[in-house]
Design a protein around this motif. Sequence first.
Motif, short mmCIF file in Angstrom:
data_model
loop_
_atom_site.label_atom_id
_atom_site.label_comp_id
_atom_site.label_asym_id
_atom_site.label_seq_id
_atom_site.Cartn_x
_atom_site.Cartn_y
_atom_site.Cartn_z
N LYS A 70 -9.38 27.45 25.69
CA LYS A 70 -8.19 27.93 26.45
C LYS A 70 -8.57 29.36 27.15
O LYS A 70 -8.15 29.41 28.39
N THR A 71 -9.66 29.93 26.77
CA THR A 71 -10.03 31.25 27.68
C THR A 71 -10.94 30.84 28.86
O THR A 71 -10.51 31.26 29.88
N SER A 97 -9.00 31.74 32.63
CA SER A 97 -10.00 32.29 33.48
C SER A 97 -10.02 31.56 34.76
O SER A 97 -9.96 31.81 36.00
N ASP A 134 -5.99 39.62 28.28
CA ASP A 134 -6.79 39.02 26.95
C ASP A 134 -6.07 39.47 25.73
O ASP A 134 -6.05 40.89 25.11
N ASP A 163 -6.46 37.76 22.80
CA ASP A 163 -7.12 36.98 21.68
C ASP A 163 -7.75 37.90 20.97
O ASP A 163 -8.66 38.95 21.37
N GLN A 183 -12.39 38.69 22.25
CA GLN A 183 -12.34 39.42 23.62
C GLN A 183 -13.22 38.47 24.53
O GLN A 183 -14.41 38.96 24.65
N HIS A 184 -12.98 37.41 25.17
CA HIS A 184 -14.00 36.81 26.17
C HIS A 184 -13.47 36.66 27.49
O HIS A 184 -14.21 36.29 28.33
N LEU A 185 -12.19 37.03 27.80
CA LEU A 185 -11.57 36.66 29.08
C LEU A 185 -12.28 37.34 30.21
O LEU A 185 -12.46 36.85 31.40
N ASP A 214 -4.30 35.02 27.71
CA ASP A 214 -4.99 34.50 27.01
C ASP A 214 -4.68 34.76 25.41
O ASP A 214 -4.89 35.81 25.14
#
Length: 327
Positions: A13-14, A18, A35, A37, A40-42, A158
């Motif tokens: 999903k991330t 993106s 972000d 979530d 935190q990877h966005l 996200d």
Amino acid sequence: MKLAFVGKGGSGKTTLASLFARRLAHLGNPVFAIDADVNQHLACALGLAELDAVALPTLGDALPRIKDYLRGSNPRIESVEQMLKTTPPGPGSRLLGITETNPLLDGLVTDVAGVRLAVTGGFTENDLGVACYHSKTGAVELLLNHMVDLPGEYVIVDMIAGAEAFASGMFTRFDCTFLVCEPTVRSVGVFKQYAGYAADFDVRIAVIGNKVDDESDVDFLREHVGDALIGWCGRSKFVKAAERGRHLEITGLEAGNLAVLDKARALLDGIGKDWAKFTRQAHEFHRRNAEAWGSERTGADLSRQIDPDFVLGPHLLETRTGEPALS
């Protein structure tokens, strides 16, 4: 339009959020991404270096400042302490435009790949064992409740994995929710759970298949999600390169995967905006929270913060006085 990307953890999903944000920005659309979530990877998925990503200002840490700014001069909100994550705007509240600059967003938003990005922030050492993540995503819900997106503008969130979004009313804050689904039993299980919870709240869900290898994967998704499936993404060398730190121009994404992003955008643009529904649902969930715990905790009837005649919409940006101008 306001939209969310949800799905089972690890579904992609991330990555899809993106790619969609970058595609819209490349086409010249204003994009505001959040972000929300716990992982935190966005920022990194958009192309920011990891060391820069961890140094970004966070919405969770700025929650008191967010409340104070959004409250404005709204006479129905007596103090910042009486603002919940569900507190809706009313006359005197400060509203947020997608592209505007103001004292609040200037300190919380970072431009990444042409996308205005805000991050909720992960757990800190002081949070461990004493706080839940919803104490941080409350900042996101407040922003969404006060954010006015104009035609051609997009707000992309996200979301936290699985059905955790239903712990608050934030799942109703979107014109469409894209559920990213792998061709696995566990992943379609998340779809069924999400769709079941959302059924009574007029929440529009569209499924994007991901990590699809062959026609049998597509058949599996169609069997389990039906007409909600709007397209699917295959394995991607473009995405693999990004995961290894090589962020290429979005036009280099495989044609089939790029077409899925464009189909998602076409779906969004065909939905139409319903500000009355958006406002009505904000009022409903604020009333629920006020009656369940908010009023008792604050010692005030927080349902009185709802102005039944107030409807959020673009017309309010045009009538603001004493506010920072839209850029």
